[in-house]
Design a protein around this motif. Structure first.
Motif, PDB file in Angstrom:
ATOM      1  N   ALA A 294      -2.836  -2.737   3.606  1.00 25.48           N
ATOM      2  CA  ALA A 294      -1.669  -3.069   2.787  1.00 25.48           C
ATOM      3  C   ALA A 294      -2.066  -3.388   1.351  1.00 25.48           C
ATOM      4  O   ALA A 294      -1.439  -2.907   0.397  1.00 25.48           O
ATOM      5  CB  ALA A 294      -0.924  -4.250   3.412  1.00 25.48           C
ATOM      6  N   MET A 295      -3.110  -4.198   1.178  1.00 26.87           N
ATOM      7  CA  MET A 295      -3.469  -4.635  -0.176  1.00 26.87           C
ATOM      8  C   MET A 295      -4.159  -3.541  -0.985  1.00 26.87           C
ATOM      9  O   MET A 295      -3.978  -3.453  -2.198  1.00 26.87           O
ATOM     10  CB  MET A 295      -4.354  -5.878  -0.089  1.00 26.87           C
ATOM     11  N   SER A 297      -3.506  -0.341  -0.745  1.00 28.16           N
ATOM     12  CA  SER A 297      -2.425   0.549  -1.183  1.00 28.16           C
ATOM     13  C   SER A 297      -1.552  -0.129  -2.236  1.00 28.16           C
ATOM     14  O   SER A 297      -1.054   0.532  -3.156  1.00 28.16           O
ATOM     15  CB  SER A 297      -1.578   0.985   0.015  1.00 28.16           C
ATOM     16  N   LEU A 298      -1.371  -1.454  -2.143  1.00 25.51           N
ATOM     17  CA  LEU A 298      -0.596  -2.177  -3.162  1.00 25.51           C
ATOM     18  C   LEU A 298      -1.287  -2.113  -4.519  1.00 25.51           C
ATOM     19  O   LEU A 298      -0.632  -1.902  -5.555  1.00 25.51           O
ATOM     20  CB  LEU A 298      -0.410  -3.634  -2.732  1.00 25.51           C
ATOM     21  N   ASN A 330       3.374   3.422  -1.202  1.00 29.71           N
ATOM     22  CA  ASN A 330       4.444   2.502  -0.808  1.00 29.71           C
ATOM     23  C   ASN A 330       4.629   2.406   0.704  1.00 29.71           C
ATOM     24  O   ASN A 330       4.646   1.301   1.266  1.00 29.71           O
ATOM     25  CB  ASN A 330       5.742   2.916  -1.501  1.00 29.71           C
ATOM     26  N   CYS A 333       1.630   0.607   2.447  1.00 32.97           N
ATOM     27  CA  CYS A 333       1.668  -0.842   2.270  1.00 32.97           C
ATOM     28  C   CYS A 333       2.729  -1.477   3.169  1.00 32.97           C
ATOM     29  O   CYS A 333       2.442  -2.412   3.925  1.00 32.97           O
ATOM     30  CB  CYS A 333       1.946  -1.172   0.804  1.00 32.97           C
ATOM     31  N   SER A 396      -2.622  -8.265  -5.004  1.00 29.53           N
ATOM     32  CA  SER A 396      -3.588  -7.648  -4.102  1.00 29.53           C
ATOM     33  C   SER A 396      -4.949  -8.330  -4.203  1.00 29.53           C
ATOM     34  O   SER A 396      -5.589  -8.638  -3.191  1.00 29.53           O
ATOM     35  CB  SER A 396      -3.722  -6.157  -4.428  1.00 29.53           C
TER      36      SER A 396
END
Length: 429
Positions: A294-295, A297-298, A330, A333, A396
């Motif tokens: 997630a982070m 990609s963020l 998006n 994430c 992130s």
């Protein structure tokens, strides 16, 4: 009901994707109607205030009603919640279609229909997410999350041109009727399949009051510091990114000196990116540590947003590429974050926690929208995109260097918050 098919955890995929397919068709119908209504308001009024009002009407239930809806989702049979939510949305759309057919539809009626449709979504979304957490094995949650994000991307690509085409060949009430038909495709599978329920609902155990359940949800989120921090971070990101997305038309006209074609290029790049990113997550599943997925990609999304603020007027092609990158990252994430919540939060709390996550993350959007206009009127429009990108990269970085956040899945629910007893309540330390 005897005709409801029994739940078989060994054969979860056919049952789940039967449900998912109906919901996918309904989502496309909903996007078509949303496009048609916004376009009708644009053509009829030409007022930015009216469009802003429509956005606010659609946001309010997500902010105000979602926590209560999530509490009720954790008390009721989630299958029936989805049935009644889909039916309420269909009835509101049908009523509006009849008003259009009678030439009686106006701004108040459209606002009311939008509010009811959004309220139905406030109940349906947490019920579907909580049901997914119980139907899909933990190891596949991120993949299903990726497919869901791809679905949103496909709907965002297909709905505008298809909606525009349908408005050319059908009257407004004809377009609205399509959503009623697609809602039936979502409701029908729900009548014949069984969705597993938490023990609290399944065995009709003694329950506390709605107020107590709602308070338990707030307390659970507030006292699980890692989860609360994730919600605060999501709100901070939305505070800047939602206005940036709403300012995209001005970025095109003021900065790139373009028109509808250039705007369509940027929006399409984002939509195709969402589809690609969702499919990538669906096939790949992400890193073993979902928060890292997630982070990472963020942070890449933040770089994409920042690039939009730095690209010169002659760099439209670079901007389109940046939007495609944002679109790809998006769903990766979002899919990873939702999978974390679905796997870590107890099933009997997921309706409340999912609703509070969305409500908290969305609450900052109106403030950002109110501030963005005056700020961009006095400064370069690219500044807002730069700030939004910096916030995403900063969030992130903070998460990646904070073990309690990065390892939230490993740590699980703190012992002080573990549910006890048939009511699903948490200790009141």
């Amino acid at each position: 009901m005897r005709w409801v098919r029994a739940w078989d955890p060994e054969r979860w995929a056919p049952t789940f994707f039967l449900l998912w397919g109906g919901q996918a068709t309904s989502l496309l119908g909903s996007h078509l109607v949303q496009f048609a209504l916004v376009w009708w308001l644009t053509k009829t009024t030409g007022s930015a205030t009216v469009l802003a009002g429509a956005t606010l009407v659609a946001l309010l239930p997500q902010i105000v009603i979602s926590p209560i809806a999530g509490t009720l989702v954790d008390r009721w049979n989630r299958r029936w919640v989805m049935i009644f939510a889909d039916a309420a949305v269909a009835l509101a759309t049908l009523a509006l279609a009849i008003l259009f057919a009678l030439d009686k539809a106006g701004l108040p009626q459209i606002y009311i229909a939008m509010f009811v449709r959004s309220m139905g979504g406030a109940f349906h979304w947490p019920a579907m997410q909580a049901s997914t957490g119980m139907m899909v094995p933990n190891r596949h949650l991120a993949r299903v999350g990726g497919l869901n994000q791809s679905l949103f991307g496909i709907a965002s690509i297909v709905s505008p041109p298809l909606g525009a085409l349908l408005l050319e060949i059908l009257p407004m009430h004809g377009v609205l009727a399509i959503d009623v038909a697609t809602a039936a495709t979502a409701i029908t599978p729900l009548l014949f399949i069984r969705i597993p329920l938490p023990a609290r609902i399944e065995h009709k155990e003694k329950r506390t009051s709605v107020v107590d359940d709602l308070w338990t949800g707030f307390r659970f989120v507030a006292r699980w510091r890692a989860l609360f921090a994730i919600i605060v971070a999501a709100a901070l990101i939305n505070l800047f990114t939602n206005p940036a997305i709403s300012l995209m038309p001005l970025l095109v006209t003021r900065h790139f000196r373009g028109g509808a074609l250039e705007l369509a290029g940027l929006q399409s790049a984002f939509g195709f990116g969402m589809v690609a990113g969702g499919l990538l997550l669906g096939l790949w599943g992400g890193f073993k540590r979902r928060m890292l997925t997630a982070m990472a990609s963020l942070a890449i999304q933040g770089v994409g947003f920042g690039a939009l603020g730095l690209v010169p007027p002659s760099g439209l092609a670079i901007a389109i590429g940046a939007m495609a990158v944002v679109g790809v990252m998006n769903p990766i994430c979002n899919g990873a974050l939702f999978a974390i919540v679905q796997s870590a939060v107890p099933h009997e709390m997921q309706g409340r926690v999912m609703s509070l996550l969305i409500s908290g993350a969305t609450a900052a959007a109106p403030l950002g929208l109110a501030v963005a206009g005056p700020v961009t009127d006095r400064a370069s429009i690219g500044l807002w995109f730069l700030v939004a990108g910096a916030v995403m990269v900063g969030v992130s970085a903070v998460v990646l260097v904070t073990p309690a956040l990065l390892r939230v899945e490993d740590r699980g629910v703190p012992d002080a918050l573990r549910l006890r007893g048939p009511g699903g309540d948490a200790p009141t330390t």
